[in-house]
Design a protein around this motif. Structure first.
Motif, PDB file in Angstrom:
ATOM      1  N   LEU A   1      -8.737   7.324   3.487  1.00  0.00           N
ATOM      2  CA  LEU A   1      -9.616   7.683   4.598  1.00  0.00           C
ATOM      3  C   LEU A   1      -8.777   8.225   5.750  1.00  0.00           C
ATOM      4  O   LEU A   1      -7.804   7.599   6.166  1.00  0.00           O
ATOM      5  CB  LEU A   1     -10.420   6.464   5.079  1.00  0.00           C
ATOM      6  CG  LEU A   1     -11.356   5.808   4.067  1.00  0.00           C
ATOM      7  CD1 LEU A   1     -12.093   4.641   4.719  1.00  0.00           C
ATOM      8  CD2 LEU A   1     -12.365   6.813   3.499  1.00  0.00           C
TER       9      LEU A   1
ATOM     10  N   ASN B   1      -9.453  -4.130  10.266  1.00  0.00           N
ATOM     11  CA  ASN B   1      -9.992  -3.661   8.996  1.00  0.00           C
ATOM     12  C   ASN B   1     -11.150  -2.687   9.187  1.00  0.00           C
ATOM     13  O   ASN B   1     -11.936  -2.455   8.275  1.00  0.00           O
ATOM     14  CB  ASN B   1     -10.400  -4.848   8.121  1.00  0.00           C
ATOM     15  CG  ASN B   1      -9.175  -5.581   7.584  1.00  0.00           C
ATOM     16  OD1 ASN B   1      -8.179  -4.946   7.232  1.00  0.00           O
ATOM     17  ND2 ASN B   1      -9.235  -6.896   7.533  1.00  0.00           N
TER      18      ASN B   1
ATOM     19  N   MET C   1     -11.998   1.313  10.512  1.00  0.00           N
ATOM     20  CA  MET C   1     -11.383   2.615  10.792  1.00  0.00           C
ATOM     21  C   MET C   1     -12.386   3.539  11.453  1.00  0.00           C
ATOM     22  O   MET C   1     -13.572   3.498  11.144  1.00  0.00           O
ATOM     23  CB  MET C   1     -10.944   3.281   9.483  1.00  0.00           C
ATOM     24  CG  MET C   1      -9.653   2.744   8.917  1.00  0.00           C
ATOM     25  SD  MET C   1      -9.171   3.686   7.447  1.00  0.00           S
ATOM     26  CE  MET C   1      -8.345   5.073   8.208  1.00  0.00           C
TER      27      MET C   1
ATOM     28  N   MET D   1      -7.102   3.385  12.880  1.00  0.00           N
ATOM     29  CA  MET D   1      -7.503   1.994  12.799  1.00  0.00           C
ATOM     30  C   MET D   1      -8.072   1.580  14.165  1.00  0.00           C
ATOM     31  O   MET D   1      -7.465   1.853  15.198  1.00  0.00           O
ATOM     32  CB  MET D   1      -6.313   1.092  12.467  1.00  0.00           C
ATOM     33  CG  MET D   1      -5.673   1.346  11.105  1.00  0.00           C
ATOM     34  SD  MET D   1      -6.847   1.338   9.735  1.00  0.00           S
ATOM     35  CE  MET D   1      -7.576  -0.289   9.909  1.00  0.00           C
TER      36      MET D   1
ATOM     37  N   LEU E   1       0.831  -1.195   0.000  1.00  0.00           N
ATOM     38  CA  LEU E   1       0.000   0.000   0.000  1.00  0.00           C
ATOM     39  C   LEU E   1       0.864   1.243   0.000  1.00  0.00           C
ATOM     40  O   LEU E   1       1.870   1.298   0.709  1.00  0.00           O
ATOM     41  CB  LEU E   1      -0.938  -0.016   1.214  1.00  0.00           C
ATOM     42  CG  LEU E   1      -2.078  -1.012   0.981  1.00  0.00           C
ATOM     43  CD1 LEU E   1      -1.883  -2.263   1.771  1.00  0.00           C
ATOM     44  CD2 LEU E   1      -3.419  -0.367   1.248  1.00  0.00           C
TER      45      LEU E   1
ATOM     46  N   LYS F   1      -9.927   6.163  -2.336  1.00  0.00           N
ATOM     47  CA  LYS F   1      -9.847   7.322  -1.454  1.00  0.00           C
ATOM     48  C   LYS F   1      -9.062   6.994  -0.195  1.00  0.00           C
ATOM     49  O   LYS F   1      -9.237   5.930   0.398  1.00  0.00           O
ATOM     50  CB  LYS F   1     -11.258   7.761  -1.072  1.00  0.00           C
ATOM     51  CG  LYS F   1     -11.276   8.988  -0.191  1.00  0.00           C
ATOM     52  CD  LYS F   1     -12.699   9.362   0.190  1.00  0.00           C
ATOM     53  CE  LYS F   1     -12.660  10.476   1.210  1.00  0.00           C
ATOM     54  NZ  LYS F   1     -13.579  11.558   0.892  1.00  0.00           N
TER      55      LYS F   1
ATOM     56  N   VAL G   1      -5.018   6.030  -1.838  1.00  0.00           N
ATOM     57  CA  VAL G   1      -4.187   4.888  -1.464  1.00  0.00           C
ATOM     58  C   VAL G   1      -4.185   3.935  -2.646  1.00  0.00           C
ATOM     59  O   VAL G   1      -5.228   3.683  -3.235  1.00  0.00           O
ATOM     60  CB  VAL G   1      -4.781   4.130  -0.251  1.00  0.00           C
ATOM     61  CG1 VAL G   1      -3.984   2.872   0.054  1.00  0.00           C
ATOM     62  CG2 VAL G   1      -4.834   5.014   0.978  1.00  0.00           C
TER      63      VAL G   1
ATOM     64  N   ILE H   1     -12.562  -1.444   5.522  1.00  0.00           N
ATOM     65  CA  ILE H   1     -11.621  -1.577   4.410  1.00  0.00           C
ATOM     66  C   ILE H   1     -11.303  -3.057   4.191  1.00  0.00           C
ATOM     67  O   ILE H   1     -11.768  -3.917   4.936  1.00  0.00           O
ATOM     68  CB  ILE H   1     -10.299  -0.792   4.665  1.00  0.00           C
ATOM     69  CG1 ILE H   1      -9.584  -1.329   5.906  1.00  0.00           C
ATOM     70  CG2 ILE H   1     -10.570   0.698   4.788  1.00  0.00           C
ATOM     71  CD1 ILE H   1      -8.126  -0.908   5.994  1.00  0.00           C
ATOM     72  N   ASP H   2     -10.498  -3.300   3.189  1.00  0.00           N
ATOM     73  CA  ASP H   2      -9.907  -4.627   2.964  1.00  0.00           C
ATOM     74  C   ASP H   2     -10.900  -5.746   2.668  1.00  0.00           C
ATOM     75  O   ASP H   2     -11.077  -6.668   3.467  1.00  0.00           O
ATOM     76  CB  ASP H   2      -9.015  -5.004   4.150  1.00  0.00           C
ATOM     77  CG  ASP H   2      -8.052  -6.137   3.808  1.00  0.00           C
ATOM     78  OD1 ASP H   2      -8.082  -6.617   2.666  1.00  0.00           O
ATOM     79  OD2 ASP H   2      -7.280  -6.540   4.699  1.00  0.00           O
TER      80      ASP H   2
ATOM     81  N   GLU I   1     -12.078  -7.370  -5.100  1.00  0.00           N
ATOM     82  CA  GLU I   1     -12.064  -6.357  -4.048  1.00  0.00           C
ATOM     83  C   GLU I   1     -12.702  -5.055  -4.528  1.00  0.00           C
ATOM     84  O   GLU I   1     -13.478  -4.434  -3.797  1.00  0.00           O
ATOM     85  CB  GLU I   1     -10.629  -6.112  -3.553  1.00  0.00           C
ATOM     86  CG  GLU I   1     -10.594  -5.099  -2.426  1.00  0.00           C
ATOM     87  CD  GLU I   1      -9.325  -5.127  -1.603  1.00  0.00           C
ATOM     88  OE1 GLU I   1      -8.312  -5.685  -2.052  1.00  0.00           O
ATOM     89  OE2 GLU I   1      -9.364  -4.556  -0.487  1.00  0.00           O
TER      90      GLU I   1
ATOM     91  N   LYS J   1      -3.477   0.091  -3.571  1.00  0.00           N
ATOM     92  CA  LYS J   1      -3.242  -1.256  -3.048  1.00  0.00           C
ATOM     93  C   LYS J   1      -2.822  -2.118  -4.226  1.00  0.00           C
ATOM     94  O   LYS J   1      -3.633  -2.439  -5.098  1.00  0.00           O
ATOM     95  CB  LYS J   1      -4.518  -1.795  -2.384  1.00  0.00           C
ATOM     96  CG  LYS J   1      -4.344  -3.178  -1.759  1.00  0.00           C
ATOM     97  CD  LYS J   1      -5.534  -3.554  -0.888  1.00  0.00           C
ATOM     98  CE  LYS J   1      -5.354  -4.915  -0.246  1.00  0.00           C
ATOM     99  NZ  LYS J   1      -6.428  -5.225   0.719  1.00  0.00           N
TER     100      LYS J   1
HETATM  101  N1  LIG Z   1      -8.475   3.636   1.971  1.00  0.00           N
HETATM  102  C1  LIG Z   1      -7.585   3.688   2.949  1.00  0.00           C
HETATM  103  N2  LIG Z   1      -7.368   4.831   3.633  1.00  0.00           N
HETATM  104  C2  LIG Z   1      -6.451   4.888   4.594  1.00  0.00           C
HETATM  105  N3  LIG Z   1      -5.672   3.860   4.975  1.00  0.00           N
HETATM  106  C3  LIG Z   1      -5.832   2.692   4.328  1.00  0.00           C
HETATM  107  C4  LIG Z   1      -6.796   2.543   3.288  1.00  0.00           C
HETATM  108  N4  LIG Z   1      -6.730   1.284   2.813  1.00  0.00           N
HETATM  109  C5  LIG Z   1      -5.783   0.665   3.533  1.00  0.00           C
HETATM  110  N5  LIG Z   1      -5.236   1.493   4.445  1.00  0.00           N
HETATM  111  C6  LIG Z   1      -4.153   1.176   5.400  1.00  0.00           C
HETATM  112  O1  LIG Z   1      -3.368   0.125   4.870  1.00  0.00           O
HETATM  113  C7  LIG Z   1      -3.426  -1.033   5.716  1.00  0.00           C
HETATM  114  C8  LIG Z   1      -3.487  -2.312   4.889  1.00  0.00           C
HETATM  115  O2  LIG Z   1      -4.610  -2.269   4.012  1.00  0.00           O
HETATM  116  P1  LIG Z   1      -5.562  -3.535   3.821  1.00  0.00           P
HETATM  117  O3  LIG Z   1      -6.507  -3.219   2.719  1.00  0.00           O
HETATM  118  O4  LIG Z   1      -6.118  -3.906   5.144  1.00  0.00           O
HETATM  119  O5  LIG Z   1      -4.548  -4.613   3.269  1.00  0.00           O
HETATM  120  P2  LIG Z   1      -4.031  -6.020   3.821  1.00  0.00           P
HETATM  121  O6  LIG Z   1      -4.649  -7.003   2.893  1.00  0.00           O
HETATM  122  O7  LIG Z   1      -2.566  -5.887   3.689  1.00  0.00           O
HETATM  123  O8  LIG Z   1      -4.501  -6.172   5.242  1.00  0.00           O
HETATM  124  C9  LIG Z   1      -4.646  -0.811   6.581  1.00  0.00           C
HETATM  125  O9  LIG Z   1      -4.522  -1.438   7.821  1.00  0.00           O
HETATM  126  C10 LIG Z   1      -4.702   0.687   6.721  1.00  0.00           C
HETATM  127  O10 LIG Z   1      -3.828   1.134   7.743  1.00  0.00           O
END
Ligand SMILES: Nc1ncnc2c1ncn2[C@@H]1O[C@H](COP(=O)(O)OP(=O)(O)O)[C@@H](O)[C@H]1O
Ligand SMILES: [Mg+2]
Length: 192
Positions: free
Chosen positions: A75, A118, A120, A79, A8, A73, A19, A129-130, A45, A21
């Motif tokens: 956010l 996951n 926020m 967490m 990320l 976006k 962000v 998220i995720d 996803e 991913k």
């Molecule tokens: N849209 C977002 N806005 C802000 N932070 C994000 C966002 N998406 C992910 N993150 C940050 O990145 C980290 C990992 O993202 P995540 O989608 O949970 O992936 P993983 O599959 O590695 O767990 C999250 O724990 C969060 O801290």
């Protein structure tokens, strides 16, 4: 911000904080299969994020989807699991987390990794998220698995309250029955 299968990074998309991913290559997988897995998870996803948003759940809006990346976006917030390292979860947060899961489930979305890692806390409210392990399903057992995952993550009273709030929000008795069933099975497995 680095996960097991995704990298990320923060960037800007049309002047907005975003962000990315990116699902990176896994060398232990055969190249063709690896591309297929990363591609299908990325697509899935993005689809689930859009569907969750449509269902009225607070989650990142998707700006752009590539073969192996999603730009969404950024956010602003904290967490939940990070916060819970410092304090106990509030009843209001439990209710919010349960309400979100009930809403996802009623839209036929199973999250697949529904834990405080996951979720926020944003100024608009709690966001999810995720959806990388998620699926579109109306199977009660799949839904119960989401409930069990969060119940375990919260533990104790908070975990039990979460289940009660889930029932209140979803009115889905079958899912809650299956939560108990899954836990019974797990205990049985542990005993061997
Ligand atoms: N849209 C977002 N806005 C802000 N932070 C994000 C966002 N998406 C992910 N993150 C940050 O990145 C980290 C990992 O993202 P995540 O989608 O949970 O992936 P993983 O599959 O590695 O767990 C999250 O724990 C969060 O801290
Ligand atoms: Mg995650």
């Amino acid at each position: 911000m680095a996960g097991a299968e995704a990298v990320l990074r923060k960037l800007s998309v049309m002047g907005r904080k975003a962000v990315e991913k990116l699902r990176v290559e896994k060398k232990y997988r055969v190249a063709l299969l690896d591309r297929q897995i990363r591609g299908s998870r990325t697509k899935r996803e993005a689809r689930l994020l859009a569907r969750a948003k449509q269902a009225g759940v607070l989650c990142p809006v998707v700006y752009e989807v590539g073969e192996f990346f999603i730009r969404m976006k950024f956010l602003e917030g904290k967490m939940l699991h990070h916060e819970l390292g410092k304090r106990k979860i509030t009843r209001r947060e439990i209710k919010e987390a349960a309400g979100i899961l009930a809403r996802l489930h009623s839209a036929g979305i199973v999250h697949g990794d529904y834990t405080p890692a996951n979720l926020m806390l944003t100024k608009e409210g709690m966001a999810v998220i995720d959806f990388g392990l998620g699926s579109i399903s109306n199977d009660c057992e799949d839904k119960a698995t989401d409930v069990v995952t969060m119940k375990k993550a919260l533990g104790g009273m908070a975990g039990s309250r979460f289940v009660a709030e889930y029932l209140a929000a979803s009115k889905n008795r079958r899912v809650v029955e299956l939560v108990a069933e899954i836990e019974r099975r797990a205990r049985y497995m542990e005993r061997g």
